[in-house]
Design a protein around this motif. Structure first.
Motif, PDB file in Angstrom:
ATOM      1  N   ASP A 179       0.836  -1.198   0.000  1.00 39.01           N
ATOM      2  CA  ASP A 179       0.000   0.000   0.000  1.00 39.01           C
ATOM      3  C   ASP A 179       0.874   1.252   0.000  1.00 39.01           C
ATOM      4  OD1 ASP A 179      -2.375  -1.500   0.144  1.00 39.01           O
ATOM      5  OD2 ASP A 179      -2.236  -1.633   2.343  1.00 39.01           O
TER       6      ASP A 179
ATOM      7  N   GLN B 218       3.012   5.716  -4.893  1.00 38.77           N
ATOM      8  CA  GLN B 218       2.763   6.965  -5.591  1.00 38.77           C
ATOM      9  C   GLN B 218       3.445   6.893  -6.958  1.00 38.77           C
ATOM     10  OE1 GLN B 218       3.259  10.576  -2.915  1.00 38.77           O
ATOM     11  NE2 GLN B 218       4.365   9.050  -1.730  1.00 38.77           N
TER      12      GLN B 218
ATOM     13  N   ALA C 155       0.184   2.344 -10.936  1.00 38.81           N
ATOM     14  CA  ALA C 155      -1.061   3.055 -10.659  1.00 38.81           C
ATOM     15  C   ALA C 155      -2.048   2.127  -9.955  1.00 38.81           C
ATOM     16  CB  ALA C 155      -1.660   3.578 -11.965  1.00 38.81           C
ATOM     17  N   THR C 156      -2.879   2.692  -9.090  1.00 37.03           N
ATOM     18  CA  THR C 156      -3.850   1.892  -8.341  1.00 37.03           C
ATOM     19  C   THR C 156      -5.296   2.274  -8.649  1.00 37.03           C
ATOM     20  OG1 THR C 156      -3.627   3.421  -6.474  1.00 37.03           O
ATOM     21  CG2 THR C 156      -2.248   1.446  -6.445  1.00 37.03           C
ATOM     22  N   ASP C 157      -5.522   3.468  -9.153  1.00 37.34           N
ATOM     23  CA  ASP C 157      -6.855   3.899  -9.541  1.00 37.34           C
ATOM     24  C   ASP C 157      -7.221   3.258 -10.880  1.00 37.34           C
ATOM     25  OD1 ASP C 157      -9.207   5.968  -9.423  1.00 37.34           O
ATOM     26  OD2 ASP C 157      -8.277   6.271 -11.392  1.00 37.34           O
ATOM     27  N   ASP C 158      -8.408   2.684 -10.964  1.00 42.05           N
ATOM     28  CA  ASP C 158      -8.796   1.925 -12.161  1.00 42.05           C
ATOM     29  C   ASP C 158      -8.707   2.757 -13.430  1.00 42.05           C
ATOM     30  OD1 ASP C 158      -9.232  -0.340 -10.683  1.00 42.05           O
ATOM     31  OD2 ASP C 158     -11.404  -0.095 -10.542  1.00 42.05           O
ATOM     32  N   GLU C 159      -9.194   3.983 -13.379  1.00 34.55           N
ATOM     33  CA  GLU C 159      -9.161   4.830 -14.569  1.00 34.55           C
ATOM     34  C   GLU C 159      -7.733   5.176 -14.959  1.00 34.55           C
ATOM     35  OE1 GLU C 159     -10.953   9.099 -16.241  1.00 34.55           O
ATOM     36  OE2 GLU C 159     -11.418   8.414 -14.200  1.00 34.55           O
ATOM     37  N   ASP C 160      -6.905   5.490 -13.962  1.00 35.28           N
ATOM     38  CA  ASP C 160      -5.512   5.823 -14.227  1.00 35.28           C
ATOM     39  C   ASP C 160      -4.755   4.618 -14.783  1.00 35.28           C
ATOM     40  OD1 ASP C 160      -3.323   7.529 -14.337  1.00 35.28           O
ATOM     41  OD2 ASP C 160      -2.683   7.090 -12.281  1.00 35.28           O
ATOM     42  N   ILE C 161      -5.065   3.424 -14.281  1.00 36.66           N
ATOM     43  CA  ILE C 161      -4.426   2.204 -14.800  1.00 36.66           C
ATOM     44  C   ILE C 161      -4.678   2.072 -16.291  1.00 36.66           C
ATOM     45  CG2 ILE C 161      -4.586  -0.319 -14.816  1.00 36.66           C
ATOM     46  CD1 ILE C 161      -4.987  -0.198 -11.778  1.00 36.66           C
TER      47      ILE C 161
ATOM     48  N   ARG D 121      -5.534  -6.724  -9.171  1.00 39.06           N
ATOM     49  CA  ARG D 121      -6.258  -7.344  -8.064  1.00 39.06           C
ATOM     50  C   ARG D 121      -7.184  -8.494  -8.456  1.00 39.06           C
ATOM     51  NH1 ARG D 121      -6.169  -4.320  -3.272  1.00 39.06           N
ATOM     52  NH2 ARG D 121      -5.047  -2.349  -3.466  1.00 39.06           N
TER      53      ARG D 121
END
Length: 281
Positions: A123, A126, A155-161, A182
């Motif tokens: 976790d 950045q 990246a961890t945000d779905d849209e950013d990925i 995930r």
């Protein structure tokens, strides 16, 4: 030999190509008996060389020296090396890439994390602004001739990925990696986003990604599977168990042979194989 092209050809073949994470020369010697492709992960190297977590302690000369020793011992294996964020500086990243290519390394993984960095399955990650990472990636790609380059996003945000996966696929990088995926649904979406670009999936025991077989990964369209730490974690459990048994046995060593543990003869034979490969390279 063009090691980068050899790995490209392997990745282009049918099925999912496995690369096994090794953390020192001894683990590599064992893994090389079973697999043709090895991977040097930041997690394993930071743990074995420094006894520290994978949060940015690795010095590039240490990683390059280890990679060079691996190539000397395993002249015919594919070798993929994790160079984190290129050790922050773009000029340094290019220098490391040129050094590794001259040493015969097959490929590198370059991530878009910014400092302080984390393991890809931890976790708090950045990422750099996409434009900054793409500029660094472009410089690295321009500095290589044959070396295979894996472009990795944390990246961890779905849209950013999805945005980053598409952007990485549009570069001249050879392979795309989205670390810390995930679920299977996300793998399918990433596979669609990167189009025809080869896709790499990173598996680590206890990590955020699902456990999947090579057959399952091939069905999902994954071209490469990196197993980051199987040797390290196996050694962790085996050494812990061995110390517990030794203490319980009042210091009496276990028997060796077919039904017991490894002994000096088996270990020496393994190392003599390395010596022969060094001598005949």
């Amino acid at each position: 030999m063009l090691y980068g092209n050899a790995l490209r050809d392997e990745i282009a073949s049918a099925g999912t190509t496995p690369l096994i994470g090794v953390y020192d020369m001894y683990s590599a010697s064992l893994a090389a008996k079973h697999y043709d492709a090895l991977f040097v992960s930041g997690f394993g190297f930071a743990a074995s060389y420094y006894g520290l977590p994978d949060i940015g302690f690795i010095a590039w000369p240490d990683m390059v020296a280890f990679a060079e020793r691996l190539r000397g011992a395993f002249p015919r294996h594919h070798l993929l090396v994790d160079i984190d964020d290129g050790y922050v500086d773009t000029e340094l990243a290019c220098h490391v890439v040129r050094r590794l290519e001259r040493s015969g390394i097959s490929g590198v993984v370059l991530e878009d994390q910014q400092r302080p960095r984390r393991c890809g399955h931890a976790d708090g990650k950045q990422v750099l602004p996409l434009e900054d990472y793409l500029a660094k990636l472009d410089r690295v790609l321009a500095s290589r001739t044959d070396l295979l380059v894996v472009a990795r996003t944390d990246a961890t945000d779905d849209e950013d990925i999805m945005i980053r996966a598409k952007a990485l696929a549009a570069t001249d990088a050879d392979v795309v990696l989205v670390d810390g995926v995930r679920d299977v649904g996300a793998i399918r979406r990433i596979r669609e986003a990167v189009g025809t670009k080869p896709l790499l999936f990173n598996q680590i025991a206890g990590g955020k990604s699902p456990r999947l077989s090579l057959t399952e990964l091939a069905a999902l369209g994954v071209d490469v599977a990196v197993y980051s730490t199987p040797c390290l974690f196996a050694a962790h459990r085996a050494v812990e168990d061995a110390m517990t048994r030794l203490k319980a046995a009042d210091g009496l060593l276990p028997a060796t042979g077919a039904t017991g543990g490894a002994g000096v003869g088996e270990a020496t034979a393994l190392l003599m194989d390395n010596l022969r490969r060094h001598s005949t390279r």
